[in-house]
Design an enzyme around this catalytic site. Structure first.
Site, short mmCIF file in Angstrom:
data_model
loop_
_atom_site.label_atom_id
_atom_site.label_comp_id
_atom_site.label_asym_id
_atom_site.label_seq_id
_atom_site.Cartn_x
_atom_site.Cartn_y
_atom_site.Cartn_z
N GLU A 47 -77.92 37.81 -19.44
CA GLU A 47 -76.79 36.96 -19.83
C GLU A 47 -76.75 35.68 -19.00
OE1 GLU A 47 -75.33 36.91 -22.78
OE2 GLU A 47 -74.68 38.98 -22.45
N ASP A 50 -80.63 32.22 -20.91
CA ASP A 50 -81.44 31.42 -21.84
C ASP A 50 -81.57 29.97 -21.37
OD1 ASP A 50 -78.74 30.95 -22.56
OD2 ASP A 50 -79.07 31.21 -24.72
N GLY A 141 -65.29 34.30 -33.27
CA GLY A 141 -64.78 34.15 -31.90
C GLY A 141 -64.93 35.39 -31.04
N ALA A 142 -65.62 36.42 -31.54
CA ALA A 142 -65.76 37.66 -30.77
C ALA A 142 -66.99 37.63 -29.87
CB ALA A 142 -65.84 38.84 -31.72
N LEU A 144 -70.06 37.25 -31.03
CA LEU A 144 -71.17 37.89 -31.75
C LEU A 144 -71.98 36.85 -32.54
CD1 LEU A 144 -69.27 41.11 -32.92
CD2 LEU A 144 -70.81 40.86 -30.96
N SER A 147 -71.32 31.45 -35.23
CA SER A 147 -71.73 30.06 -35.49
C SER A 147 -73.24 29.92 -35.56
CB SER A 147 -71.14 29.07 -34.48
OG SER A 147 -70.82 29.65 -33.29
N GLU A 179 -76.36 22.46 -32.94
CA GLU A 179 -75.18 22.91 -32.16
C GLU A 179 -74.89 21.95 -31.01
OE1 GLU A 179 -73.92 26.61 -32.28
OE2 GLU A 179 -72.46 26.27 -30.70
N ASP A 191 -79.04 32.80 -29.20
CA ASP A 191 -78.31 33.28 -30.39
C ASP A 191 -79.05 32.92 -31.67
OD1 ASP A 191 -76.55 33.76 -28.35
OD2 ASP A 191 -75.14 32.19 -28.90
N TYR A 242 -68.20 27.19 -19.72
CA TYR A 242 -69.63 27.43 -20.00
C TYR A 242 -70.44 26.25 -19.45
CZ TYR A 242 -73.86 28.50 -22.72
OH TYR A 242 -75.16 28.78 -23.11
#
Ligand code: GLA
Length: 401
Positions: A47, A50, A141-142, A144, A147, A179, A191, A242
């Site tokens: 996590e 990347d 928004g979870a 997962l 987007s 993005e 992602d 972030y």
């Protein structure tokens, strides 16, 4: 994956496909030329790695975004978008005049839909005219990656209509560029890469520097179940925390004289070389990269207790060193960790953090115990219950019709 799961997966996406196709037919009085399924993802381990150039290990999940698309034959250049989940329809006369709407704008979801088309246009691939209808069963928004799935789905649909050959890496790179430039989030490539490249029953070991991946076979469902627990806490990556973490990692790399932190081995990391305010951020990254390697070895050896222990270490590192967890995530991981003897191998927060989901690796018999223990404890702490659901490692984006 056993037959029961196959049919569940198909049933969930089929309802979403049907919704998209019916709406497309109602609007355009014809059937779509093609239908794309682009999955969301859950990251097993690695996590905030990347954008530091290391290896990450996500899977694509059952939940997916569906894009039904076709090219109108009316001779115009307009793009028509029906975004069913947000209940909005848009007609854009000329994609050349599209400019990002930005965060907070009412129709900001368009940046994730038109951004990919604008990215293709810069490469000389003009997707207009285009009709498309989008539906998704990925919770928004979870954490997962709804987007990334949307961007990858749009790119694959547009490229396929143009008759272009497409490889997963190109899709991922275009989606990430879109993005960054149109949606305005400085994310890494994980992602999009897994949404584009995943293979059913495998986790995708992505080398984020080389932008390659190796498919890691997962143990069968008689031994391993992947459970997602959604806190219901929503946080947008666009709000700066972030970007702050990313900045701290880049500062650390510069001070250590490397391009990215992935170049520093755990045994060579002398953290005193860094100022205290960024030291723990680098410590998370460097230890996490090492955990990914050990996790892959453990999974390949079938040692699920060891893999689970590494998930726990990852969570503590994200909580204490990277500081991207929250009380809801921590409580879920604590409850799950208390059920090791029932067969909950290990759990951790997954995705960008500050809310979103926990991923738990469980023996099949442990799932009911986990729910029974978690629901009342979570409800008494936070006055609501989390959503708990099983997922399966699914295929990456593809044409399904
Ligand atoms: C978000 C970003 C990814 C990755 C994760 C954290 O999901 O979009 O690129 O950085 O956070 O691992």
């Amino acid at each position: 994956m056993c037959g029961v799961h196959d049919s569940l997966v198909v049933a969930m996406n089929e309802a979403t496909i049907e919704k998209a196709v019916r709406a497309y037919e109602a609007t355009h009085q014809t059937t779509p030329e093609l239908i794309v399924r682009a999955p969301g993802r859950v990251n097993l381990i690695g996590e905030h790695i990347d954008y530091n150039g290391g290896q990450v290990l996500p899977i694509a999940i059952d939940h997916a975004t569906i894009v039904a698309a076709g090219r109108p034959k009316d001779g115009g250049r307009a793009i028509t978008i029906d975004a069913l989940d947000v209940g909005r329809t848009h007609r854009i006369e000329d994609i050349q005049s599209y400019r990002p709407l930005g965060h907070g704008a009412e129709d900001n979801h368009l940046d994730y839909i038109l951004g990919p088309l604008a990215t293709l246009l810069e490469k000389g691939l003009d997707a207009s005219p285009l009709n498309c209808t989008i539906a998704s069963d990925i919770p928004i928004g979870a954490g997962l990656s709804s987007s990334a799935a949307l961007e990858v789905g749009m790119l694959l649909a547009a490229r396929a209509l143009l008759g272009c050959q497409t490889d997963p890496r190109t899709l991922a790179e275009e989606a990430m560029s879109s993005e960054h430039r149109f949606a305005g989030t400085p994310c890494g490539i994980m992602d999009m890469f897994v949404s584009a490249a995943a293979k059913a029953d495998h986790a995708c070991l992505i080398d984020c520097t080389r932008r390659t991946c190796r498919q890691i076979s997962l143990p069968g469902s008689e031994r391993l179940r992947i459970v997602i627990i959604d806190t219901g806490v929503r946080h947008t990556l666009a709000d700066g925390s972030y970007a702050d973490r990313r900045q701290a990692c880049e500062d650390s790399a510069r001070r250590l004289g490397v391009t990215t932190l992935s170049e520093v081995r755990r045994s060579d990391f002398h953290e005193q070389a860094l100022p205290t305010d960024i030291r723990s951020r680098a410590r998370h990254v460097i230890t996490e990269i090492d955990r990914v390697e050990r996790f892959v070895t453990a999974v390949e050896a079938g040692d699920l207790p060891l893999a689970g222990q590494l998930l726990g270490e990852s969570h503590r590192s994200l909580r204490d060193d990277f500081e991207v967890s929250c009380p809801e995530l921590d409580l879920i991981v604590d409850v799950a960790d208390g059920l090791k003897s029932s067969g909950v191998y290990g759990s951790r927060m997954t995705g960008g953090g500050f809310g979103g989901c926990v991923v738990s690796l469980c023996h099949p018999d442990a799932i009911e115990d986990l729910k029974a223990e978690l629901m009342p404890t979570y409800a008494s702490a936070f006055d609501r219950v989390p959503k708990v659901f099983e997922t399966h490692a699914a295929d990456g984006a593809k044409l399904v019709g």
